[in-house]
Design an enzyme around this catalytic site. Structure first.
Site, PDB file in Angstrom:
ATOM      1  N   HIS A  95       0.707  -1.318  -0.201  1.00  0.00           N
ATOM      2  CA  HIS A  95       0.047  -0.117   0.212  1.00  0.00           C
ATOM      3  C   HIS A  95       0.816   1.304  -0.218  1.00  0.00           C
ATOM      4  O   HIS A  95       1.054   1.718  -0.841  1.00  0.00           O
ATOM      5  CB  HIS A  95      -1.114   0.221   1.114  1.00  0.00           C
ATOM      6  CG  HIS A  95      -1.729  -1.532   1.216  1.00  0.00           C
ATOM      7  ND1 HIS A  95      -2.419  -1.690   1.969  1.00  0.00           N
ATOM      8  CD2 HIS A  95      -2.418  -1.797   0.560  1.00  0.00           C
ATOM      9  CE1 HIS A  95      -3.455  -2.588   1.987  1.00  0.00           C
ATOM     10  NE2 HIS A  95      -3.244  -3.137   1.098  1.00  0.00           N
ATOM     11  N   HIS A 253      -9.470  -2.032  -5.136  1.00  0.00           N
ATOM     12  CA  HIS A 253      -7.997  -2.122  -4.782  1.00  0.00           C
ATOM     13  C   HIS A 253      -6.619  -3.389  -4.456  1.00  0.00           C
ATOM     14  O   HIS A 253      -5.773  -3.299  -5.041  1.00  0.00           O
ATOM     15  CB  HIS A 253      -8.644  -3.106  -2.763  1.00  0.00           C
ATOM     16  CG  HIS A 253      -7.756  -3.280  -1.996  1.00  0.00           C
ATOM     17  ND1 HIS A 253      -6.803  -1.897  -1.764  1.00  0.00           N
ATOM     18  CD2 HIS A 253      -7.097  -4.109  -1.782  1.00  0.00           C
ATOM     19  CE1 HIS A 253      -5.621  -2.809  -0.363  1.00  0.00           C
ATOM     20  NE2 HIS A 253      -5.762  -3.890  -0.907  1.00  0.00           N
ATOM     21  N   ASP A 257      -3.240  -2.858  -5.080  1.00  0.00           N
ATOM     22  CA  ASP A 257      -2.006  -3.866  -4.818  1.00  0.00           C
ATOM     23  C   ASP A 257      -0.936  -3.980  -6.113  1.00  0.00           C
ATOM     24  O   ASP A 257       0.268  -4.530  -6.045  1.00  0.00           O
ATOM     25  CB  ASP A 257      -2.817  -4.888  -4.602  1.00  0.00           C
ATOM     26  CG  ASP A 257      -3.145  -4.927  -3.170  1.00  0.00           C
ATOM     27  OD1 ASP A 257      -2.688  -4.042  -2.731  1.00  0.00           O
ATOM     28  OD2 ASP A 257      -3.789  -6.360  -2.599  1.00  0.00           O
ATOM     29  N   HIS A 280      -0.832 -10.568  -5.283  1.00  0.00           N
ATOM     30  CA  HIS A 280       0.806 -11.162  -5.396  1.00  0.00           C
ATOM     31  C   HIS A 280       1.941 -11.951  -5.815  1.00  0.00           C
ATOM     32  O   HIS A 280       2.360 -11.089  -6.468  1.00  0.00           O
ATOM     33  CB  HIS A 280       1.161 -10.278  -3.469  1.00  0.00           C
ATOM     34  CG  HIS A 280      -0.281  -9.358  -2.492  1.00  0.00           C
ATOM     35  ND1 HIS A 280       0.749  -8.437  -3.015  1.00  0.00           N
ATOM     36  CD2 HIS A 280      -1.323  -9.840  -1.947  1.00  0.00           C
ATOM     37  CE1 HIS A 280      -1.091  -7.911  -2.122  1.00  0.00           C
ATOM     38  NE2 HIS A 280      -1.549  -8.335  -1.593  1.00  0.00           N
TER      39      HIS A 280
END
Length: 293
Positions: A95, A253, A257, A280
């Protein structure tokens, strides 16, 4: 001890090109306090300027070990991006890195113990802090990672998980996600044309988790700091703990990321990202593909 003396700049890459945009750092030092999303403990971090050519680095407390914000330091990608070095770990860096990538900050020292504060689960407070303390252009031009061909990880076809990075004059992220209701199927595209646009359209989007996964997350020792005010909790057919900031806050969101994770080669990226059902681990995998040439 002056840790800046030991800082090594990000590694050289064949795709780097000098741009007309200057390098940037923060105008002055400041401290941000909060809780760690996965540790649950109170944590804080101090940020301070670094000279041109330094890159972005973390300094672990109390051991004072330098860990670069770089792919080479990635240790874990389960539920968040974790960096490590010399036995120290720093969780949930994505973030903060997202805000720095969007703001064009290229040189920064971040002093932190264990985990970046989660704040409200988004990047908005980091953006506000950068605006409050100010960002200074430096005397040297920044170098950008200019994508020259298509890189792909994941599956072929329209329904499999995949992430593609391809040439583009700018930086853009397109994301497609699909979860059970109330999330559903969401698509969004964001072009990073200004920090103000990022702050308005992407930074406020908060991290989210599902009730059905909480037991497993807790068994892994993660999620201890997931309070009702720092993430979106999704139950059977409803959001349990908050009002959404955007109807498609979940996919926004995910874009947040991606922007953060893709700063882990140490340079701003010029290219287009197309992501489908990824996380991720996939973001890091595409960076490894780029680094390998």
């Amino acid at each position: 001890m002056d840790p800046a003396r030991d800082i090594q700049p990000p590694p050289e890459l064949p795709l780097l090109q000098v741009s007309e945009v200057p390098q940037r750092t923060v105008r002055r030092s400041t401290v941000i306090y909060g809780h760690g999303l996965h540790s649950g403990g109170r944590t804080g971090m101090a940020i301070q300027p670094l000279p041109p050519g330094s890159g972005i680095h973390f300094l672990t407390l109390p051991s004072h070990r330098l860990i670069p914000a770089h792919l080479s330091a990635v240790a874990d990608t389960d539920y968040a991006t974790t960096l490590s070095g010399g036995g120290d770990r720093i969780r949930t860096v994505e973030h903060l890195l997202s805000a720095l990538h969007a703001c064009g900050v290229t040189n920064l020292l971040i002093k932190v113990h264990g985990e970046i504060p989660v704040l409200d689960g988004s990047a908005l407070e980091f953006c506000k802090t950068l605006e409050e303390i100010g960002v200074d252009d430096q005397d040297e031009p920044r170098r950008e990672l200019v994508i020259d061909r298509e890189y792909r990880v994941g599956e072929d076809g329209e329904e499999g998980k995949a992430l593609i990075l391809e040439p583009y004059d700018g930086f853009a992220v397109s994301y497609h996600l699909r979860y059970p209701a109330p999330v559903g199927e969401q698509r969004a595209e964001f072009r990073l044309t200004s920090f103000a646009r990022y702050k308005r359209e992407i930074a406020p989007a908060r991290t989210f988790g599902f009730m059905k996964d909480l037991k497993m997350i807790n068994e892994l020792g993660l999620g201890s700091g997931g309070r009702l005010d720092n993430f979106i909790l999704v139950g059977e057919g409803e959001v349990i703990n908050t009002e959404l900031r955007f109807p498609d806050e979940f996919v926004r969101h995910k874009i947040l990321d991606v922007i953060g994770d893709l700063y882990l080669l140490g340079y701003p990226i010029r290219g287009r990202v197309t992501a489908r059902f990824t996380g991720h681990r996939d973001n890091v995998a595409i960076l490894r593909a780029v680094a390998a040439g």
